[in-house]
Motif scaffolding. Structure first.
Motif, PDB file in Angstrom:
ATOM      1  N   ILE A 257       0.873  -1.179   0.000  1.00  0.00           N
ATOM      2  CA  ILE A 257       0.000   0.000   0.000  1.00  0.00           C
ATOM      3  C   ILE A 257       0.904   1.221   0.000  1.00  0.00           C
ATOM      4  O   ILE A 257       1.618   1.489   0.981  1.00  0.00           O
ATOM      5  CB  ILE A 257      -0.935   0.016   1.218  1.00  0.00           C
ATOM      6  N   ASN A 258       0.908   1.931  -1.108  1.00  0.00           N
ATOM      7  CA  ASN A 258       1.731   3.136  -1.215  1.00  0.00           C
ATOM      8  C   ASN A 258       0.992   4.311  -0.599  1.00  0.00           C
ATOM      9  O   ASN A 258      -0.172   4.566  -0.929  1.00  0.00           O
ATOM     10  CB  ASN A 258       2.048   3.432  -2.687  1.00  0.00           C
ATOM     11  N   GLY A 259       1.664   5.045   0.282  1.00  0.00           N
ATOM     12  CA  GLY A 259       1.037   6.197   0.912  1.00  0.00           C
ATOM     13  C   GLY A 259       1.087   6.093   2.422  1.00  0.00           C
ATOM     14  O   GLY A 259       1.442   5.054   3.003  1.00  0.00           O
ATOM     15  N   THR A 260       0.693   7.174   3.073  1.00  0.00           N
ATOM     16  CA  THR A 260       0.752   7.220   4.536  1.00  0.00           C
ATOM     17  C   THR A 260      -0.385   6.438   5.184  1.00  0.00           C
ATOM     18  O   THR A 260      -0.295   6.071   6.354  1.00  0.00           O
ATOM     19  CB  THR A 260       0.703   8.679   5.023  1.00  0.00           C
ATOM     20  N   ASN A 261      -1.450   6.203   4.472  1.00  0.00           N
ATOM     21  CA  ASN A 261      -2.574   5.433   5.022  1.00  0.00           C
ATOM     22  C   ASN A 261      -2.338   3.955   4.712  1.00  0.00           C
ATOM     23  O   ASN A 261      -2.958   3.366   3.823  1.00  0.00           O
ATOM     24  CB  ASN A 261      -3.891   5.930   4.426  1.00  0.00           C
ATOM     25  N   TYR A 262      -1.443   3.365   5.447  1.00  0.00           N
ATOM     26  CA  TYR A 262      -0.864   2.056   5.131  1.00  0.00           C
ATOM     27  C   TYR A 262      -1.622   0.880   5.745  1.00  0.00           C
ATOM     28  O   TYR A 262      -1.385  -0.274   5.378  1.00  0.00           O
ATOM     29  CB  TYR A 262       0.584   2.016   5.638  1.00  0.00           C
ATOM     30  N   ALA A 263      -2.511   1.149   6.716  1.00  0.00           N
ATOM     31  CA  ALA A 263      -3.107   0.067   7.508  1.00  0.00           C
ATOM     32  C   ALA A 263      -4.398  -0.415   6.856  1.00  0.00           C
ATOM     33  O   ALA A 263      -5.419   0.278   6.868  1.00  0.00           O
ATOM     34  CB  ALA A 263      -3.377   0.539   8.931  1.00  0.00           C
ATOM     35  N   SER A 264      -4.378  -1.608   6.286  1.00  0.00           N
ATOM     36  CA  SER A 264      -5.547  -2.153   5.583  1.00  0.00           C
ATOM     37  C   SER A 264      -6.603  -2.598   6.583  1.00  0.00           C
ATOM     38  O   SER A 264      -6.287  -3.154   7.634  1.00  0.00           O
ATOM     39  CB  SER A 264      -5.132  -3.319   4.698  1.00  0.00           C
ATOM     40  N   TYR A 265      -7.858  -2.362   6.247  1.00  0.00           N
ATOM     41  CA  TYR A 265      -8.962  -2.757   7.144  1.00  0.00           C
ATOM     42  C   TYR A 265     -10.091  -3.405   6.335  1.00  0.00           C
ATOM     43  O   TYR A 265     -10.427  -4.551   6.529  1.00  0.00           O
ATOM     44  CB  TYR A 265      -9.464  -1.539   7.904  1.00  0.00           C
ATOM     45  N   GLY A 266     -10.726  -2.635   5.438  1.00  0.00           N
ATOM     46  CA  GLY A 266     -11.813  -3.181   4.634  1.00  0.00           C
ATOM     47  C   GLY A 266     -11.298  -3.727   3.318  1.00  0.00           C
ATOM     48  O   GLY A 266     -10.457  -3.106   2.661  1.00  0.00           O
ATOM     49  N   VAL A 267     -11.789  -4.906   2.900  1.00  0.00           N
ATOM     50  CA  VAL A 267     -11.435  -5.485   1.600  1.00  0.00           C
ATOM     51  C   VAL A 267     -12.693  -6.036   0.942  1.00  0.00           C
ATOM     52  O   VAL A 267     -13.623  -6.483   1.618  1.00  0.00           O
ATOM     53  CB  VAL A 267     -10.371  -6.601   1.729  1.00  0.00           C
ATOM     54  N   GLU A 268     -12.714  -5.988  -0.398  1.00  0.00           N
ATOM     55  CA  GLU A 268     -13.831  -6.550  -1.141  1.00  0.00           C
ATOM     56  C   GLU A 268     -13.425  -6.728  -2.597  1.00  0.00           C
ATOM     57  O   GLU A 268     -12.586  -5.971  -3.129  1.00  0.00           O
ATOM     58  CB  GLU A 268     -15.068  -5.641  -1.056  1.00  0.00           C
ATOM     59  N   PHE A 269     -14.013  -7.732  -3.240  1.00  0.00           N
ATOM     60  CA  PHE A 269     -13.757  -8.009  -4.648  1.00  0.00           C
ATOM     61  C   PHE A 269     -14.903  -7.501  -5.507  1.00  0.00           C
ATOM     62  O   PHE A 269     -16.063  -7.433  -5.064  1.00  0.00           O
ATOM     63  CB  PHE A 269     -13.586  -9.513  -4.879  1.00  0.00           C
ATOM     64  N   SER A 270     -14.578  -7.166  -6.741  1.00  0.00           N
ATOM     65  CA  SER A 270     -15.618  -6.799  -7.701  1.00  0.00           C
ATOM     66  C   SER A 270     -16.440  -8.026  -8.062  1.00  0.00           C
ATOM     67  O   SER A 270     -15.975  -9.168  -7.903  1.00  0.00           O
ATOM     68  CB  SER A 270     -14.971  -6.208  -8.956  1.00  0.00           C
ATOM     69  N   PRO A 271     -17.655  -7.848  -8.547  1.00  0.00           N
ATOM     70  CA  PRO A 271     -18.482  -9.010  -8.904  1.00  0.00           C
ATOM     71  C   PRO A 271     -17.827  -9.908  -9.951  1.00  0.00           C
ATOM     72  O   PRO A 271     -18.064 -11.122  -9.965  1.00  0.00           O
ATOM     73  CB  PRO A 271     -19.766  -8.366  -9.439  1.00  0.00           C
ATOM     74  N   ASN A 272     -16.987  -9.308 -10.842  1.00  0.00           N
ATOM     75  CA  ASN A 272     -16.330 -10.128 -11.865  1.00  0.00           C
ATOM     76  C   ASN A 272     -15.025 -10.749 -11.368  1.00  0.00           C
ATOM     77  O   ASN A 272     -14.263 -11.317 -12.168  1.00  0.00           O
ATOM     78  CB  ASN A 272     -16.086  -9.315 -13.131  1.00  0.00           C
TER      79      ASN A 272
END
Length: 905
Positions: A257-272
């Protein structure tokens, strides 16, 4: 041949329905927030009972009817009451994915709630991963029959699910924990199989090449179950492959994750299944208030050679972390908040998640939750519910297709080796259509708009699940072609044949205000046909007294026509008007009935016209609904304001006329609330003058006093009552009334004087009657006066009390005496203290008092006349020596007292 196909068709129908997308139709989350996806645009729900900062879960039946929901601790039934035995589950509202609900395959009425606990304080105990069972067979309202069955002693805050087999309909429920299942570094995926026989509590364990400590963040499958995204907040984001047949996870890799907001929390995939969306944050202390937290919404292309470098920033602003969740409408929703405990009344929406980069069209605050509040959590579901094929393939919408009258279109999906295909229209099998494409056309004789639904089924014939794609196709009529004339009034400031137009006023004639059509305006036909140089319809300035513009009218399918709109400027005029009223509230503001100006405005104009009023001339020209005035209008500028009447004939402007609203100040004067008439002066007349310092002396007034009817500016009366003065402006008729109450006040009456005398502290108390207020003074008419009716330390002798009216109605007086005696006397003939006598006695006050004087041996020396000059200190003509002498006094009122005094020579 006859029975087998029927069985297969029935079996496939059961398999598909077992995972109906409608199970995700209702969402409850945050504080009283909710959505229902049974309509094209999600309906906001505010009847939920949850108040959770993070974890939550919801489940509905195959028809989209709510069954129950939970925060991982309390289970709420469809009527929002607490379900029987539905308390104290081992989830945690501070756990990212506190719970997930999965129906038991092929077992109607049985649902599993998987919960995962967390620890928010160092000394707390985490209950790990557990499951409970809800049974609707034994109780139609649902009952929690089995509760808090332990699966793992420790787990991260993550739960997700995906189908394993379309033959058995079994489901994988997955979490992330340590290799031992006890508290340690997180490095192992646990996959539990739920089938029609129940839950297999022996998981498939996949130890992956990562080791993290931070338990926060979401775990999500791609809808087809082939990929698994793992967000671990400060410890990074990972993407892995998943084999639904075996439950094995492999090829886990970190995404940068490039940038200062580095901490991942929410994830989701596209319908395809191609694009991975991530909500990350700057991971600031959760105790900090809004303004300290920042969040980024990212997109990754999982088909890119280097997935990390495919990162696209869709949004970045001052939000806290938040979950992402795919909805039944193929859009992805983002939980919004500004701090850990400061939520938002909105959700963000990724409108086109199957599109690359900014074409995904992130709509910040796309859903207004009403009174509901979003925090960090959204409900997770079995991701297979969203595994649908895109058979439209237009990069606009994977579910809805809009076509024009008479259009053809080819629905389809890419060919799959060894697969077989079938097509359905409105749930009816289309015979003979077994290819991967289907040419569709509008049925004849239907009324537009007309909608039909196509379903495509792809069976890979490799043991994996059948895949389904749905397209809702709507045919729309071409827009009408109604050339329109839009007549506007002349701009009074220029009167040169030019004005400003609100082009949207032509839409009623163009389309009848049909909301299905989109209208833009252009200066040339070519621009309209190419949809170039769109004009701002509000405030358009014509370039010629008569000018033709072109309206491009487009239906929802994108089919458009170009229509002439002729702009005409009218130079006709109407009358100005004046509405006057008195300023009854003395504020400069008041209510006007604007319709009362209609007669003045339309005077002498023949025909049928409508009149509407606006706050400004420009607003009247543009028919600005925000500045259109109500019939009963309160002026916004004190005392004098101009509004504008728009006169129309058949929606064409005839004239704009000014209407002056004038509030006339009433005569400004004041009266004291009360005044005094002294009864002692009756029947003399007293004069009472109002305060005319603010009265406009340039105007002429009529004065009238009631009840006596005097017509002078002042009042002369001896009548004690309430008098009202009405002053009327002769020209405007505006008047003001003020009242004064005249009170009759009497002189005081001294009812009684109570004296305490012949003491060291002689006092006098006066009882006063009368209807006024009074003050008293002793021995001096000019005071000092006091309100207290008792006087203290009075000298023996005669005094005079003065009682005056505080209302200046006069003074009364009365003499009284204080009985007393001197302590000594000096009868030496010098004129000072030559005699001793009892003081305070006169021929009117106790004249019959008896006074006797004795020497120290009790010998009577003198019986003293109280009215005489006094005793001269002799006995039978001889001077008595200096000594103390005694006396006895018997007052006429019966009192008696004895004492002594000194004779000094």
């Amino acid at each position: 041949m006859r029975s087998i196909p029927f069985f297969l068709f029935f079996f496939l129908s059961v398999s598909i329905n077992a995972f109906s997308q409608s199970q995700a139709n209702n969402w409850y989350f945050g504080n009283g927030a909710g959505l229902n996806f049974s309509t094209a645009t999600p309906t906001v729900l505010t009847d939920g009972q949850l108040n959770t900062l993070e974890g939550c879960a919801t489940i509905s039946d195959d028809d989209g009817n709510l069954l129950f929901y939970t925060d991982g601790i309390t289970v709420y039934a469809a009527d929002h009451s607490i379900m029987q035995n539905g308390t104290n589950l081992f989830g945690n509202p501070s756990s990212t994915q506190s719970a997930i609900i999965i129906p038991q395959p092929n077992t109607p009425g049985i649902y599993y709630i998987f919960t995962v606990d967390t620890r928010t304080q160092p000394d707390e105990v985490s209950e790990g991963l557990n499951y409970s069972i809800v049974d609707f067979n034994s109780n139609p309202d649902g009952v929690v029959t089995t509760k808090n069955n332990k699966l793992l002693n420790f787990s991260s805050e993550k739960l997700s699910a995906v189908i394993k087999s379309c033959v058995t309909n079994s489901v994988w429920m997955v979490t992330f924990s340590s290799a031992s299942g006890n508290e340690n570094l997180l490095n192992t995926i646990y996959a539990y199989e739920l089938s029609n026989t129940g839950l297999n509590t022996t998981p498939v364990k996949s130890q992956i090449t990562v080791a993290v400590q931070d338990p926060r963040g979401n775990l999500k499958f791609s809808p087809d179950g082939s990929k698994l995204a793992i967000a671990n907040a400060a410890d990074g984001l990972f993407l892995a492959d998943f084999d639904p047949n075996t439950g094995v996870v492999s090829s886990a890799s970190r995404l940068v994750i490039n940038g200062t907001n580095y901490a991942s929390y929410g994830v989701e995939f596209s319908p395809n299944n191609r694009y991975l969306y991530v909500s990350s944050s700057n991971n600031e202390d959760s105790r900090l208030p809004p303004g300290n937290h920042f969040s980024t919404l990212l997109q990754y292309d999982t088909e890119a050679t280097d997935i990390s470098t495919s990162q696209i920033v869709l949004d970045e602003q001052s939000y806290y972390r938040g979950s992402l969740q795919l909805g039944p409408n193929a859009k992805i929703y983002r939980a919004l908040s500004t701090a850990y405990q400061v939520g938002s009344n909105y959700l963000g929406v990724i409108e086109n998640p199957n599109s690359a980069g900014l074409a995904a069209n992130y709509n910040d605050k796309g859903i207004n939750l009403g009174s509901g509040i979003s925090y960090q959590g959204l409900p997770p579901f079995n991701q297979s519910l969203f595994n649908e094929l895109d058979i439209i393939q237009n990069d606009l919408d994977s579910k809805k297709l809009d076509l024009c009258d008479g259009n053809n279109y080819t629905l389809g999906y890419e060919p799959v080796t060894g697969a077989s295909y079938s097509w359905y229209k409105d749930d009816v099998l289309i015979a003979g259509e077994t290819g991967y494409e289907l040419e569709i056309t509008q049925p004849t004789g239907v009324t537009l708009p007309y909608t039909e639904t196509y379903e495509f089924r792809l069976d890979p014939n490799d043991g994996s699940c059948e895949k389904v794609g749905v397209a809702e196709v709507t045919y729309y009529a071409y827009p009408p072609k109604n050339p329109t004339i839009l007549t506007q009034c002349e701009d009074a400031a220029t009167a040169d044949g030019f004005s400003i137009f609100n082009l949207t006023e032509a839409e009623e004639q163009l389309t009848g205000n049909d909301p299905d059509f989109t209208i833009t305006y252009h200066e040339t036909l070519n621009e309209a046909q190419l949809n170039l140089n769109i004009l701002d319809p509000i405030g358009y300035k014509n370039t010629a007294p008569t000018q033709t513009l072109y309206a491009r009218i487009e239906n929802p399918a994108g089919c458009a026509v170009s229509v002439d709109v002729t702009l005409v400027v009218s130079s006709t005029v109407a009358n100005s008007a004046l509405l006057e009223d008195c300023d009854l509230d003395d504020t400069g503001f008041g209510e006007f009935d604007l319709s009362e100006a209609n007669t003045q405005v339309l005077s002498g104009i023949i025909g049928s016209y409508t009149v509407n009023y606006y706050a400004s001339e420009e607003a009247a020209l543009l028919e600005d609904a925000n500045l259109k005035l109500p019939t009963i209008y309160t002026n916004q500028t004190p005392y004098k304001e101009t509004v504008y009447a728009r006169v129309e004939n058949n929606n064409s402007c005839f004239a704009i006329s000014p209407v002056a609203l004038v509030l006339i100040p009433r005569p400004d004067f004041s009266l004291e609330e009360e005044a005094i008439y002294c009864a002692v002066n009756f029947p003399e007349l007293e004069t009472y003058d109002p305060d005319y310092s603010n009265l406009d002396t340039s105007r002429t007034y009529i004065y009238k006093w009631l009840p006596e009817g005097q017509t002078t500016p002042y009042l002369e009366t001896n009548l004690a009552t309430t008098h009202t003065l009405r002053i009327t402006d002769v020209v405007s008729g505006c008047f003001r009334e003020e009242s004064i109450t005249i009170l009759e006040k009497e002189l005081a009456v001294i009812e009684h004087i109570e004296v305490t005398d012949a003491t060291e502290n002689n006092t006098a108390t006066f009882t006063i009657s009368g209807n006024g207020e009074y003050q008293l003074a002793i021995d001096n008419e000019f005071g000092p006066y006091q309100d207290d009716t008792t006087f203290y330390n009075l000298a023996p002798g005669f005094h005079r009390v003065y009682v005056r009216s505080k209302e200046n109605c006069g003074i009364i007086e009365q003499e009284f005496s204080i009985i007393g005696f001197s302590k000594y006397f000096t009868p030496n003939g010098d004129g000072y203290h030559d005699y001793w006598q009892i003081q305070g006695i006169s021929d009117l006050i106790q004249p019959n008092t008896v006074i006797r004087i004795f020497d120290r041996y009790g010998k009577l020396l003198k019986e003293l006349n109280p009215l005489s000059e006094g005793w001269d200190g002799t006995y039978i003509g001889e001077n008595l020596p200096s000594d103390d002498y005694w006396f006895r006094v018997l007052l006429e009122d019966g009192r008696e007292f004895k004492s002594h005094f000194t004779l000094k020579r």
